[in-house]
Scaffold this motif. Sequence first.
Motif, PDB file in Angstrom:
ATOM      1  N   SER A  10       0.891  -1.228  -0.005  1.00 44.90           N
ATOM      2  CA  SER A  10      -0.130  -0.058  -0.051  1.00 44.90           C
ATOM      3  C   SER A  10       0.965   1.296   0.092  1.00 44.90           C
ATOM      4  O   SER A  10       2.241   1.049   0.108  1.00 44.90           O
ATOM      5  CB  SER A  10      -0.935  -0.041   1.134  1.00 44.90           C
ATOM      6  OG  SER A  10      -1.660  -1.107   1.280  1.00 44.90           O
ATOM      7  N   TYR A  11       0.247   2.393  -0.053  1.00 48.01           N
ATOM      8  CA  TYR A  11       0.894   3.426   0.103  1.00 48.01           C
ATOM      9  C   TYR A  11      -0.020   4.859   0.817  1.00 48.01           C
ATOM     10  O   TYR A  11      -1.162   4.907   0.657  1.00 48.01           O
ATOM     11  CB  TYR A  11       1.661   4.158  -1.241  1.00 48.01           C
ATOM     12  CG  TYR A  11       0.682   4.702  -2.384  1.00 48.01           C
ATOM     13  CD1 TYR A  11       0.026   5.987  -2.050  1.00 48.01           C
ATOM     14  CD2 TYR A  11       0.464   4.160  -3.540  1.00 48.01           C
ATOM     15  CE1 TYR A  11      -0.780   6.349  -3.010  1.00 48.01           C
ATOM     16  CE2 TYR A  11      -0.287   4.650  -4.605  1.00 48.01           C
ATOM     17  CZ  TYR A  11      -1.056   5.710  -4.232  1.00 48.01           C
ATOM     18  OH  TYR A  11      -1.863   6.366  -5.359  1.00 48.01           O
ATOM     19  N   LYS A  27       4.010   1.209   2.447  1.00 51.79           N
ATOM     20  CA  LYS A  27       3.880   0.329   3.493  1.00 51.79           C
ATOM     21  C   LYS A  27       2.927  -0.878   3.394  1.00 51.79           C
ATOM     22  O   LYS A  27       2.329  -1.008   2.416  1.00 51.79           O
ATOM     23  CB  LYS A  27       3.147   1.490   4.665  1.00 51.79           C
ATOM     24  CG  LYS A  27       2.029   2.124   4.076  1.00 51.79           C
ATOM     25  CD  LYS A  27       1.226   2.987   5.243  1.00 51.79           C
ATOM     26  CE  LYS A  27       2.023   3.885   5.677  1.00 51.79           C
ATOM     27  NZ  LYS A  27       1.307   4.908   7.047  1.00 51.79           N
ATOM     28  N   CYS A  28       2.730  -1.385   4.778  1.00 54.83           N
ATOM     29  CA  CYS A  28       1.853  -2.496   4.993  1.00 54.83           C
ATOM     30  C   CYS A  28       2.301  -3.531   3.647  1.00 54.83           C
ATOM     31  O   CYS A  28       1.575  -4.325   3.038  1.00 54.83           O
ATOM     32  CB  CYS A  28       0.480  -2.308   4.761  1.00 54.83           C
ATOM     33  SG  CYS A  28       0.183  -0.947   5.878  1.00 54.83           S
ATOM     34  N   PHE A  29       3.700  -3.875   3.287  1.00 55.57           N
ATOM     35  CA  PHE A  29       4.095  -4.810   2.456  1.00 55.57           C
ATOM     36  C   PHE A  29       4.299  -6.321   3.070  1.00 55.57           C
ATOM     37  O   PHE A  29       4.679  -6.177   4.062  1.00 55.57           O
ATOM     38  CB  PHE A  29       5.475  -4.212   1.904  1.00 55.57           C
ATOM     39  CG  PHE A  29       6.289  -5.302   1.151  1.00 55.57           C
ATOM     40  CD1 PHE A  29       5.950  -5.339  -0.411  1.00 55.57           C
ATOM     41  CD2 PHE A  29       7.031  -6.108   1.400  1.00 55.57           C
ATOM     42  CE1 PHE A  29       6.691  -6.060  -0.891  1.00 55.57           C
ATOM     43  CE2 PHE A  29       7.844  -6.957   1.029  1.00 55.57           C
ATOM     44  CZ  PHE A  29       7.520  -7.119  -0.485  1.00 55.57           C
ATOM     45  N   ALA A  30       3.935  -7.135   2.190  1.00 56.39           N
ATOM     46  CA  ALA A  30       4.197  -8.557   2.837  1.00 56.39           C
ATOM     47  C   ALA A  30       4.020  -9.393   1.598  1.00 56.39           C
ATOM     48  O   ALA A  30       3.336  -9.261   0.471  1.00 56.39           O
ATOM     49  CB  ALA A  30       3.114  -9.031   3.844  1.00 56.39           C
ATOM     50  N   THR A  33      10.263   7.906  -3.471  1.00 59.78           N
ATOM     51  CA  THR A  33       9.421   6.992  -2.579  1.00 59.78           C
ATOM     52  C   THR A  33      10.260   6.643  -1.314  1.00 59.78           C
ATOM     53  O   THR A  33      11.137   6.759  -1.629  1.00 59.78           O
ATOM     54  CB  THR A  33       8.774   5.920  -3.368  1.00 59.78           C
ATOM     55  OG1 THR A  33       9.840   5.202  -3.947  1.00 59.78           O
ATOM     56  CG2 THR A  33       7.741   6.422  -4.283  1.00 59.78           C
ATOM     57  N   PHE A  34       9.498   6.312  -0.170  1.00 59.23           N
ATOM     58  CA  PHE A  34      10.201   6.012   1.072  1.00 59.23           C
ATOM     59  C   PHE A  34       9.521   4.719   1.462  1.00 59.23           C
ATOM     60  O   PHE A  34       8.285   4.543   1.459  1.00 59.23           O
ATOM     61  CB  PHE A  34      10.120   7.138   1.833  1.00 59.23           C
ATOM     62  CG  PHE A  34      10.637   8.317   1.457  1.00 59.23           C
ATOM     63  CD1 PHE A  34      12.278   8.586   1.715  1.00 59.23           C
ATOM     64  CD2 PHE A  34       9.900   9.200   0.810  1.00 59.23           C
ATOM     65  CE1 PHE A  34      12.685   9.676   1.069  1.00 59.23           C
ATOM     66  CE2 PHE A  34      10.804  10.525   0.339  1.00 59.23           C
ATOM     67  CZ  PHE A  34      11.894  10.825   0.365  1.00 59.23           C
ATOM     68  N   ILE A  35      10.313   3.797   2.186  1.00 57.16           N
ATOM     69  CA  ILE A  35       9.764   2.704   2.946  1.00 57.16           C
ATOM     70  C   ILE A  35      10.501   2.602   4.223  1.00 57.16           C
ATOM     71  O   ILE A  35      11.454   2.643   4.295  1.00 57.16           O
ATOM     72  CB  ILE A  35      10.120   1.414   2.074  1.00 57.16           C
ATOM     73  CG1 ILE A  35       9.563   1.296   0.582  1.00 57.16           C
ATOM     74  CG2 ILE A  35       9.715   0.253   2.712  1.00 57.16           C
ATOM     75  CD1 ILE A  35       9.988   0.286  -0.053  1.00 57.16           C
TER      76      ILE A  35
END
Length: 345
Positions: free
Chosen positions: A51-52, A58-61, A91-93
């Motif tokens: 998601s972003y 974010k909310c990466f799996a 972009t940032f993670i």
Amino acid sequence: MENVRIEKINLNSSQRLKVESFLSTFNLFLDKDVEYTIVAKKDEEIVGTCSYFGKILKCFAVKEGIQGEGIASKLITHITNKLFDEGIYETFIFTKPKNKYIFKGIHYHEVYATDEVVLLEGGMASIEKFIQNMFKKSKLGNEKKAALVMNCNPFTLGHRYIIEKASKENDKVVVFIVEENRSLFPFHVRMDLTKKGIEDLKNVKILPGGNYIISSATFPSYFIREADERLKAYTKLDAGIFSKFIAPIFHIQRRYVGTEPYCNVTNEYNQTLHEVLPKEGIEVIEVDRIGRNDKAISASFVRELIKAENWEEMRKLLPNSTYEFLKSNDAKEIIQKIKRSDSPH
């Protein structure tokens, strides 16, 4: 990977529950603020998601056992292309340190890491170039400086007091205003009110904080469930980035902070600055906040007074420029937001 397809999720439907269920198997959850979510499906089974919000992925799996099949790359590529189409090229993670190699393999670069979290940047983002460009635009010299980082939501006499103290004790002072629009007062308003509130202090420069002064509102919650642990991780990351990248380029020798009797986030942040910055040669000066009627002046208290329409008490806590703005038509929408909010931030 041929039979894996990417689908956009309707966040206002039952599809959201399926994503939340998938993330829960990793002890993760879907942040409330996500704007856009996709899933990777293999034979109708969700095998990955990302998601972003704003510039932040974010909310990466990805399902265990198939991480080597290129699904991560497919998810991140889809998200970054979507952001690119919207004119967002940086972009940032935020992720756990053990996961950083997944993103490094798809052209993300590590900015800073703590034991709990790592920040990576992608696309056209470059912290070194960004800070160097910020310094060049500021037209500041190489003299030693003091710095403050403030939200100013809104600018009060309490903010003025701390900045003025720093101004008297140092040749040059830089005030970075947190740039993210996660506050009830928009960034451009907070910048403008701060500049007007200290325009007589000629050795003070007000600058936007940019992408690398992180607010607690931006720091993701999805992979650190406990609030105390999340707060500690955020403060260590932000203090580390400031000391490693911002302070050296701006020649900052001192960092001023105000005591905070009402906010646990600020208290924790101040403690972390005391732990991190002196190790990098930066002195931390904590200033007791001024008060009125045995109550410290704070922006949160001002927002409470706005909600209660207590203009008489408010006037005692604000510079004329802030008070006049609040009485103007330009502030009507902000005031209505504050009145509607359960807990003004």
